[in-house]
Design an enzyme around this catalytic site. Structure first.
Site, PDB file in Angstrom:
ATOM      1  N   ARG A   1      28.965  -1.849  -5.764  1.00 37.49           N
ATOM      2  CA  ARG A   1      28.020  -3.121  -5.875  1.00 37.49           C
ATOM      3  C   ARG A   1      29.584  -4.062  -5.817  1.00 37.49           C
ATOM      4  O   ARG A   1      28.864  -4.867  -6.517  1.00 37.49           O
ATOM      5  CB  ARG A   1      27.316  -2.755  -7.095  1.00 37.49           C
ATOM      6  CG  ARG A   1      26.058  -2.419  -6.850  1.00 37.49           C
ATOM      7  CD  ARG A   1      25.281  -2.062  -8.466  1.00 37.49           C
ATOM      8  NE  ARG A   1      25.431  -0.709  -9.058  1.00 37.49           N
ATOM      9  CZ  ARG A   1      26.121  -1.092 -10.628  1.00 37.49           C
ATOM     10  NH1 ARG A   1      26.507  -2.065 -10.658  1.00 37.49           N
ATOM     11  NH2 ARG A   1      26.481  -0.297 -11.026  1.00 37.49           N
TER      12      ARG A   1
ATOM     13  N   TYR B   1      12.496 -26.252  -5.433  1.00 32.33           N
ATOM     14  CA  TYR B   1      11.887 -25.635  -4.900  1.00 32.33           C
ATOM     15  C   TYR B   1      11.007 -23.931  -5.858  1.00 32.33           C
ATOM     16  O   TYR B   1      11.265 -24.381  -7.184  1.00 32.33           O
ATOM     17  CB  TYR B   1      13.177 -24.590  -4.200  1.00 32.33           C
ATOM     18  CG  TYR B   1      12.981 -23.493  -3.839  1.00 32.33           C
ATOM     19  CD1 TYR B   1      12.086 -22.891  -2.813  1.00 32.33           C
ATOM     20  CD2 TYR B   1      13.391 -21.367  -4.050  1.00 32.33           C
ATOM     21  CE1 TYR B   1      11.696 -21.628  -2.256  1.00 32.33           C
ATOM     22  CE2 TYR B   1      13.076 -20.738  -3.469  1.00 32.33           C
ATOM     23  CZ  TYR B   1      12.211 -20.611  -2.714  1.00 32.33           C
ATOM     24  OH  TYR B   1      11.648 -19.462  -2.672  1.00 32.33           O
TER      25      TYR B   1
ATOM     26  N   LYS C   1      19.108 -20.287   4.812  1.00 28.42           N
ATOM     27  CA  LYS C   1      18.387 -21.208   5.921  1.00 28.42           C
ATOM     28  C   LYS C   1      19.756 -21.756   6.332  1.00 28.42           C
ATOM     29  O   LYS C   1      20.125 -21.181   7.244  1.00 28.42           O
ATOM     30  CB  LYS C   1      18.115 -22.182   4.841  1.00 28.42           C
ATOM     31  CG  LYS C   1      17.298 -21.931   3.223  1.00 28.42           C
ATOM     32  CD  LYS C   1      15.420 -21.441   3.930  1.00 28.42           C
ATOM     33  CE  LYS C   1      14.859 -20.830   2.668  1.00 28.42           C
ATOM     34  NZ  LYS C   1      14.798 -19.785   1.530  1.00 28.42           N
TER      35      LYS C   1
END
Length: 356
Positions: free
Chosen positions: A44, A95, A191
């Site tokens: 992590r 968004y 994206k």
């Protein structure tokens, strides 16, 4: 070498040293645990594959990058920066995921939110007065409104607020918000950065070392870390970002002019750069729904920024603001041949009525 262009940085940053028998690409490190005594210790906290991606995007944006499991994981970490009950300013046409996350936190009493029309400069500046965090999209998604980032930064900083800029649409090739004074940059790496519709990832970039450590700690505590394979794919996609953005933007600019001349289109929204277009279908939402179902090359899908061209009617989502026209179709222009794209799109448009 100093003073490299962004296109060259996208290709060269985050590579192994140029030494005999070194691979040209950083390998995928599949590890949850590391031998004790170093800086990482556990999966992590770090991964060499993350480091390569973070080096590359950090150089492009002019700061230090942290990779996240998704764009929303990155956005959630930034919303956690503000104290209990603090105010966050966000575009009303931002968004949908970010706006919904803000609304959820407000409903649970965690913080307050102010949604503002970013085209109203006076209202936007006034909203900054009591804000702890000012969240900017430029262009906004899906309204494609532009914001004077430097002007908002000046007002927000005078009020003691941090400024976050979601740079997903513009990418660091077309806009570098840290150079305009922003404190943090957010990306949905899903994206344009990865560019092939096969990765869920996010990223945060900052030039402030203290903010970097705070955000890094949030990522570690919440476990919002990306997979090594996904990060490797995102870095691979980043290598061609400049070519993909250049082609998508060139295609979009041709399509914008043709859409403006088509009788089935009432309004075209385009900020002047990038590969995203908003087209309002004159005959309304039913005709817009018909449009996205009757093409063969354009794909009806909700995401954007991939090599393929996609589009959707945004108001099909219940949480989309009512101030977004019901007939607005958001087009994410890909890198196909523009004449093929137009022939497919025009064929569908020609079958639509031209008025309600």
């Amino acid at each position: 070498m100093a003073d490299l262009t962004p296109a060259t940085v996208a290709v060269t940053a985050g590579r192994p040293a140029h030494e005999p028998d070194q691979p040209l690409n950083v390998p995928i490190t599949m590890a949850s645990t590391y031998v004790a005594g170093g800086d990482v210790e556990y999966g992590r906290y770090g991964n060499p594959t993350w480091t390569a991606f973070e080096d590359a995007l950090g150089q492009l944006e002019g700061g230090r990058c942290l990779a996240f499991a998704s764009g929303m994981a990155a956005a959630s970490a930034l919303l956690d920066l503000v104290g209990q009950g603090a105010n966050v300013v966000m575009p009303r046409h931002g968004y949908n995921g970010s706006v919904m996350a803000l609304a959820d936190l407000e409903a649970r009493g965690r913080l307050s939110g102010t949604l503002v029309d970013v085209t109203d400069t006076a209202a936007l500046h006034a909203a900054c007065a009591d804000a702890a965090l000012v969240w900017i999209e430029s262009p906004t998604n899906p309204a494609l409104e532009l914001v004077d980032i430097a002007g908002v930064v000046e007002v927000a900083h005078a009020a003691g607020a941090y400024v976050v800029v979601d740079n997903t649409f513009a990418t660091p090739l077309l806009q570098q918000p840290l150079s305009l004074g922003a404190d943090l940059v957010l990306h949905s790496a899903t994206k344009y950065l990865s560019g092939h519709s096969d990765v869920l990832m996010g990223a945060v970039v900052t030039a402030d070392d203290e903010l970097y450590e705070v955000v890094k700690n949030r990522r570690s505590l919440t476990g919002a870390s990306p997979g090594a394979f996904e990060t490797w794919l995102a870095l691979r996609g980043l290598r061609t970002l400049h070519l993909r953005v250049e082609r998508a933007q060139a295609n979009a600019q041709v399509l914008v002019e043709r859409l403006r001349d088509h009788a089935a289109i009432e309004e075209v929204r385009y900020p002047g750069f990038g590969g995203i277009i908003g087209a309002v279908v004159a005959a309304g939402p039913d005709a817009a729904d018909l449009l996205v179902r009757t093409t063969s090359l354009w794909v009806h899908a909700t995401s954007l920024g991939g090599v393929e061209s996609t589009f959707e009617r945004r108001r099909r989502w219940k949480a989309e603001p009512v101030t977004i026209p019901e007939g607005l179709v958001r087009l994410s222009v890909g890198i196909e041949d523009v004449e093929d794209l137009w022939r497919d799109l025009a064929g569908a448009l020609d079958r639509l009525p031209t008025t309600r």
